[in-house]
Design a protein around this motif. Structure first.
Motif, mmCIF file in Angstrom:
data_model
loop_
_atom_site.group_PDB
_atom_site.id
_atom_site.type_symbol
_atom_site.label_atom_id
_atom_site.label_comp_id
_atom_site.label_asym_id
_atom_site.label_seq_id
_atom_site.Cartn_x
_atom_site.Cartn_y
_atom_site.Cartn_z
ATOM 1 N N THR A 1 0.809 -1.217 0.000
ATOM 2 C CA THR A 1 0.000 0.000 0.000
ATOM 3 C C THR A 1 0.847 1.274 0.000
ATOM 4 O O THR A 1 1.996 1.255 0.453
ATOM 5 N N ASN A 2 0.242 2.345 -0.489
ATOM 6 C CA ASN A 2 0.935 3.642 -0.416
ATOM 7 C C ASN A 2 0.634 4.356 0.905
ATOM 8 O O ASN A 2 0.972 5.522 1.066
ATOM 9 N N GLN A 3 0.020 3.646 1.844
ATOM 10 C CA GLN A 3 -0.258 4.263 3.148
ATOM 11 C C GLN A 3 1.052 4.676 3.823
ATOM 12 O O GLN A 3 2.055 3.978 3.745
ATOM 13 N N HIS A 4 0.991 5.783 4.536
ATOM 14 C CA HIS A 4 2.129 6.280 5.330
ATOM 15 C C HIS A 4 3.377 6.564 4.503
ATOM 16 O O HIS A 4 4.495 6.341 4.946
ATOM 17 N N THR A 5 3.148 7.027 3.259
ATOM 18 C CA THR A 5 4.281 7.410 2.403
ATOM 19 C C THR A 5 4.252 8.899 2.044
ATOM 20 O O THR A 5 5.141 9.370 1.347
ATOM 21 N N ASP A 6 3.220 9.613 2.459
ATOM 22 C CA ASP A 6 3.052 11.033 2.082
ATOM 23 C C ASP A 6 2.892 11.212 0.572
ATOM 24 O O ASP A 6 3.119 12.311 0.052
ATOM 25 N N ALA A 7 2.499 10.135 -0.120
ATOM 26 C CA ALA A 7 2.399 10.208 -1.583
ATOM 27 C C ALA A 7 1.372 11.247 -2.034
ATOM 28 O O ALA A 7 1.409 11.705 -3.179
ATOM 29 N N HIS A 8 0.456 11.607 -1.167
ATOM 30 C CA HIS A 8 -0.607 12.551 -1.557
ATOM 31 C C HIS A 8 -0.126 14.000 -1.613
ATOM 32 O O HIS A 8 -0.806 14.852 -2.154
ATOM 33 N N LEU A 9 1.034 14.284 -1.020
ATOM 34 C CA LEU A 9 1.476 15.678 -0.932
ATOM 35 C C LEU A 9 2.194 16.112 -2.194
ATOM 36 O O LEU A 9 3.248 15.578 -2.523
ATOM 37 N N LEU A 10 1.628 17.073 -2.856
ATOM 38 C CA LEU A 10 2.225 17.592 -4.077
ATOM 39 C C LEU A 10 2.994 18.859 -3.710
ATOM 40 O O LEU A 10 2.430 19.770 -3.092
ATOM 41 N N GLU A 11 4.278 18.880 -4.096
ATOM 42 C CA GLU A 11 5.089 20.042 -3.755
ATOM 43 C C GLU A 11 4.748 21.178 -4.714
ATOM 44 O O GLU A 11 4.873 21.008 -5.923
ATOM 45 N N VAL A 12 4.269 22.282 -4.192
ATOM 46 C CA VAL A 12 3.967 23.413 -5.086
ATOM 47 C C VAL A 12 4.893 24.582 -4.761
ATOM 48 O O VAL A 12 5.262 24.795 -3.608
ATOM 49 N N LYS A 13 5.247 25.329 -5.804
ATOM 50 C CA LYS A 13 6.247 26.405 -5.673
ATOM 51 C C LYS A 13 5.671 27.625 -4.948
ATOM 52 O O LYS A 13 6.361 28.317 -4.220
ATOM 53 N N SER A 14 4.370 27.892 -5.210
ATOM 54 C CA SER A 14 3.807 29.132 -4.676
ATOM 55 C C SER A 14 2.454 28.867 -4.025
ATOM 56 O O SER A 14 1.707 27.984 -4.466
ATOM 57 N N ILE A 15 2.135 29.677 -3.035
ATOM 58 C CA ILE A 15 0.829 29.551 -2.362
ATOM 59 C C ILE A 15 -0.288 29.860 -3.369
ATOM 60 O O ILE A 15 -1.399 29.340 -3.242
ATOM 61 N N CYS A 16 0.025 30.646 -4.395
ATOM 62 C CA CYS A 16 -0.991 30.966 -5.424
ATOM 63 C C CYS A 16 -1.461 29.691 -6.141
ATOM 64 O O CYS A 16 -2.559 29.646 -6.682
ATOM 65 N N ASP A 17 -0.617 28.648 -6.154
ATOM 66 C CA ASP A 17 -0.963 27.409 -6.872
ATOM 67 C C ASP A 17 -1.789 26.439 -6.016
ATOM 68 O O ASP A 17 -2.122 25.348 -6.470
ATOM 69 N N VAL A 18 -2.079 26.816 -4.786
ATOM 70 C CA VAL A 18 -2.788 25.898 -3.882
ATOM 71 C C VAL A 18 -4.299 26.031 -4.104
ATOM 72 O O VAL A 18 -4.875 27.080 -3.863
ATOM 73 N N ARG A 19 -4.907 24.939 -4.584
ATOM 74 C CA ARG A 19 -6.346 24.965 -4.863
ATOM 75 C C ARG A 19 -7.102 24.052 -3.904
ATOM 76 O O ARG A 19 -6.517 23.088 -3.369
ATOM 77 N N PRO A 20 -8.405 24.342 -3.666
ATOM 78 C CA PRO A 20 -9.199 23.469 -2.795
ATOM 79 C C PRO A 20 -9.149 22.018 -3.265
ATOM 80 O O PRO A 20 -9.055 21.761 -4.476
ATOM 81 N N TYR A 21 -9.208 21.109 -2.339
ATOM 82 C CA TYR A 21 -9.226 19.653 -2.566
ATOM 83 C C TYR A 21 -7.893 19.096 -3.065
ATOM 84 O O TYR A 21 -7.828 17.972 -3.542
ATOM 85 N N MET A 22 -6.824 19.910 -2.981
ATOM 86 C CA MET A 22 -5.490 19.369 -3.283
ATOM 87 C C MET A 22 -4.814 19.059 -1.954
ATOM 88 O O MET A 22 -5.177 19.626 -0.928
ATOM 89 N N CYS A 23 -3.781 18.219 -2.000
ATOM 90 C CA CYS A 23 -2.967 18.006 -0.801
ATOM 91 C C CYS A 23 -1.557 18.453 -1.167
ATOM 92 O O CYS A 23 -1.022 18.010 -2.188
ATOM 93 N N VAL A 24 -1.007 19.338 -0.387
ATOM 94 C CA VAL A 24 0.222 20.019 -0.816
ATOM 95 C C VAL A 24 1.294 20.099 0.261
ATOM 96 O O VAL A 24 1.043 19.865 1.449
ATOM 97 N N LYS A 25 2.480 20.466 -0.250
ATOM 98 C CA LYS A 25 3.614 20.815 0.589
ATOM 99 C C LYS A 25 4.028 22.179 0.057
ATOM 100 O O LYS A 25 4.346 22.312 -1.132
ATOM 101 N N VAL A 26 3.971 23.217 0.882
ATOM 102 C CA VAL A 26 4.256 24.555 0.363
ATOM 103 C C VAL A 26 4.957 25.399 1.435
ATOM 104 O O VAL A 26 4.735 25.192 2.629
ATOM 105 N N ARG A 27 5.811 26.330 0.976
ATOM 106 C CA ARG A 27 6.583 27.140 1.923
ATOM 107 C C ARG A 27 6.064 28.575 1.994
ATOM 108 O O ARG A 27 5.539 29.093 1.003
ATOM 109 N N GLY A 28 6.248 29.185 3.135
ATOM 110 C CA GLY A 28 5.859 30.591 3.265
ATOM 111 C C GLY A 28 6.255 31.139 4.616
ATOM 112 O O GLY A 28 6.838 30.436 5.457
#
Ligand code: ATP
Length: 448
Positions: free
Chosen positions: A253-280
């Motif tokens: 399984t992909n459980q407990h791998t953080d596979a759902h987190l998509l690294e995005v460059k900017s907070i502007c790219d963060v949309r509802p229903y996404m799972c992200v990794k973002v800095r600020g």
């Protein structure tokens, strides 16, 4: 010989059924026909922010080898009859049980689709369009087609060169569904003492609660999660289980791998229903709101977003509260759409403190003669010492660097707040990059 991939989703219902349970029953039927599995059962958790999921947005794939074409036809007939039977037994108008069967190599667009379904909301039409390009794939749905999304994604997410873990799941016999699960709590702690280092999320010592048993009316008695299926079987043998177990199955399984987190460059790219990794940068200091949630505002050069550590994350909220305006952090979590009461919000799963801002406190100077703390003589008029009478009309407050109560580093909530895909810090460095093949013969067993 051809490889056959079977994807299943949305077979569960709120009144008992479960996609993994159906998959295990089906795998058992296939096993009785001496069919060779080329992988453990795959349990693929998809985007956890999907609004219409019932529980953990899980889909399953079964991967096997079949000889001539007619065997595939027999397998397909078996699946359809079993699916209709199961979906009829656990009728739930909300669920749309679906199966996809693919023969041969996995096409690249199935893999692409699986990644999209892990990170984003995908429309059913996209799944249909992709499926229509592949004559070697067949699909079938009961009540509605939505389950096709998860079923196709479960086929496309192969975990052949991405990280994965294992879960051994034990299933209850029907008469016990909905009743308290009879797994001795002390034996769970013993198991954790013996095998905990090779396992994940057995027991939450902060809330004194076992984590291997779910709570709903579903057929799952318990799930043991870890890095190696053999260790999971050994650990299972330590448990004192006071009710009959019908099936045991091991999922990769992909459980407990953080596979759902998509690294995005900017907070502007963060949309509802996404799972992200973002800095600020922390723009507004974290504050505790009604309900016990801790919320702060995170910004980069162009955009801002709210970030919330919700009440169930317990002591994690106290760490978040230590952040100050200007701290540079990386946040990880899924995005709730805005509503009338709150803005678009990242539901915080983990936080990496990258750089702490320097905070200065301004204090009265010490007297150079006697060492006492001096007092102000009024704005711009300097300081005097009450003890020895020394006066300095030019003295000013002194800036003292405040010692911060948080250090740079990665922080996670207590185990009880962990959701399926969240990777515990203990797994860092243990990520897998290849799947060497099935090493256990009996990973699906019917005991009763
Ligand atoms: P489980 O109980 O097996 O953990 P679940 O019950 O939470 O999972 P399902 O009942 O399977 O979830 O419902 C999820 C539904 O959402 C399925 O129909 C699935 O096809 C669909 N789905 C999954 N991922 C996405 C996605 N990224 N975008 C749109 N729909 C999705």
């Amino acid at each position: 010989m051809v490889n056959v991939h079977i994807g299943l989703d949305d077979v569960d219902s709120i009144n008992g059924g479960c996609t993994t349970h159906f998959a295990v029953q089906l795998a058992w039927e296939l096993k009785k026909k001496n069919i060779r599995f080329i992988d453990y059962l795959n349990l693929i958790r998809l985007n956890p922010a999907v609004p219409w999921k019932t529980r953990g947005n899980g889909a399953v794939s079964i991967r096997l080898q079949a000889s001539p074409e007619e065997t595939v036809g027999d397998i397909w007939e078996l699946i359809i009859s079993k699916l209709e039977e199961y979906a009829g037994e656990f009728k739930d108008s909300k669920n749309q049980p679906s199966v996809v069967l693919h023969v041969g190599e996995i096409p690249w667009d199935y893999e692409w689709f699986a990644n999209k379904a892990l990170h984003d909301l995908v429309p059913i039409d996209l799944a249909s369009r992709i499926l229509s390009k592949h004559s070697e794939t067949r699909y079938y749905s009961v009540r509605g087609r939505r389950g096709i999304i998860g079923a196709l994604a479960a086929i496309g997410y192969t975990m052949l060169n991405t990280d994965y873990t294992y879960e051994l799941v034990a299933y209850r016999v029907r008469e016990y569904w909905g009743k308290p699960r009879l797994v001795d709590s002390t034996s769970i702690k013993t198991m954790d003492e013996l095998y905990g280092k090779e396992m994940l999320l057995n027991y939450d010592y902060e809330s004194n609660r076992p984590l291997i048993t779910p709570h709903g009316p579903d057929p799952v008695l318990l799930g043991l999660r870890g890095e190696d299926p053999r260790v999971l079987f050994e650990a299972y043998s330590v448990l004192r289980i006071n009710e009959p177990v019908e099936y045991i199955a091991v999922f990769r399984t992909n459980q407990h791998t953080d596979a759902h987190l998509l690294e995005v460059k900017s907070i502007c790219d963060v949309r509802p229903y996404m799972c992200v990794k973002v800095r600020g940068f922390v723009k507004v200091k974290p504050r505790r709101i009604i309900g016990g949630h801790v919320v702060f505002e995170l910004c980069d050069n162009e955009c801002c977003i709210d970030v919330a550590a919700y009440e169930p994350t317990k002591s994690f909220r106290e760490i978040v509260e230590k952040l100050e305006i200007g701290d540079y952090v990386e946040v990880m979590g899924c995005v709730r759409p805005p509503s009338s009461s709150h803005g678009k919000t990242i539901n915080l799963e983990k936080i990496r403190v990258l750089k702490l801002t320097e905070i200065y406190d301004y204090v009265n100077p010490k007297c150079p003669l006697c060492g006492s703390t001096m007092e102000s003589m009024g704005k711009g008029k300097g300081f005097r010492c009450r003890k020895c009478g020394y006066r300095d009309p030019y003295a000013k407050k002194i800036a003292v660097l405040r010692e911060r109560s948080i250090k740079p580093g990665l922080y996670q909530p207590p185990k009880s707040a962990f959701k399926h895909l969240m990777k515990p810090l203990e797994r860092i460095g243990r990520e897998k990059t290849v799947f060497p093949g099935v090493s256990l013969e009996d990973f699906v067993t019917k005991l009763i």
